[in-house]
Design an enzyme around this catalytic site. Structure first.
Site, PDB file in Angstrom:
ATOM      1  N   HIS A   1     -15.036 -94.987  25.278  1.00  0.00           N
ATOM      2  CA  HIS A   1     -15.589 -96.326  25.458  1.00  0.00           C
ATOM      3  C   HIS A   1     -16.021 -96.566  26.898  1.00  0.00           C
ATOM      4  O   HIS A   1     -15.453 -95.989  27.827  1.00  0.00           O
ATOM      5  CB  HIS A   1     -14.557 -97.384  25.055  1.00  0.00           C
ATOM      6  CG  HIS A   1     -14.269 -97.400  23.597  1.00  0.00           C
ATOM      7  ND1 HIS A   1     -13.415 -96.501  23.008  1.00  0.00           N
ATOM      8  CD2 HIS A   1     -14.724 -98.202  22.605  1.00  0.00           C
ATOM      9  CE1 HIS A   1     -13.357 -96.748  21.711  1.00  0.00           C
ATOM     10  NE2 HIS A   1     -14.144 -97.775  21.438  1.00  0.00           N
TER      11      HIS A   1
ATOM     12  N   CYS B   1     -15.806 -84.796  24.406  1.00  0.00           N
ATOM     13  CA  CYS B   1     -14.632 -83.939  24.326  1.00  0.00           C
ATOM     14  C   CYS B   1     -13.517 -84.604  25.132  1.00  0.00           C
ATOM     15  O   CYS B   1     -13.758 -85.543  25.897  1.00  0.00           O
ATOM     16  CB  CYS B   1     -14.944 -82.543  24.854  1.00  0.00           C
ATOM     17  SG  CYS B   1     -15.222 -82.470  26.636  1.00  0.00           S
TER      18      CYS B   1
ATOM     19  N   CYS C   1     -14.138 -84.597  28.983  1.00  0.00           N
ATOM     20  CA  CYS C   1     -15.124 -85.592  29.425  1.00  0.00           C
ATOM     21  C   CYS C   1     -14.547 -87.003  29.332  1.00  0.00           C
ATOM     22  O   CYS C   1     -14.794 -87.836  30.201  1.00  0.00           O
ATOM     23  CB  CYS C   1     -16.399 -85.485  28.595  1.00  0.00           C
ATOM     24  SG  CYS C   1     -17.359 -84.013  28.973  1.00  0.00           S
TER      25      CYS C   1
END
Length: 67
Positions: A5, A24, A27
């Site tokens: 988010h 992922c 990240c």
């Protein structure tokens, strides 16, 4: 794969799922600031926003997001 988010939803809250990008776990950690990255904040946030747009396109194509 997780849903990363956008930041800024406030303490204990998140933005809506349409304001998130498929990512992922590595990240997701970078986006949330849990790990360091070679990217500055502006570039990281730009890449994240680009990911949000791509995720929205996927959600529309899959019928998850109807507009």
């Amino acid at each position: 794969m997780v849903l990363a988010h956008l930041n800024g939803g406030g303490m204990g809250t998140k933005h809506l799922d349409i304001h998130a990008a498929y990512a992922c776990s590595a990240c997701h950690d970078a986006v949330d600031g849990r790990t360091k990255t070679y990217l500055n904040k502006e570039k990281r946030d730009l890449y994240h926003l680009e990911g949000v747009i791509r995720t929205q396109q996927i959600m529309v194509k899959e019928g998850i997001l109807i507009i």
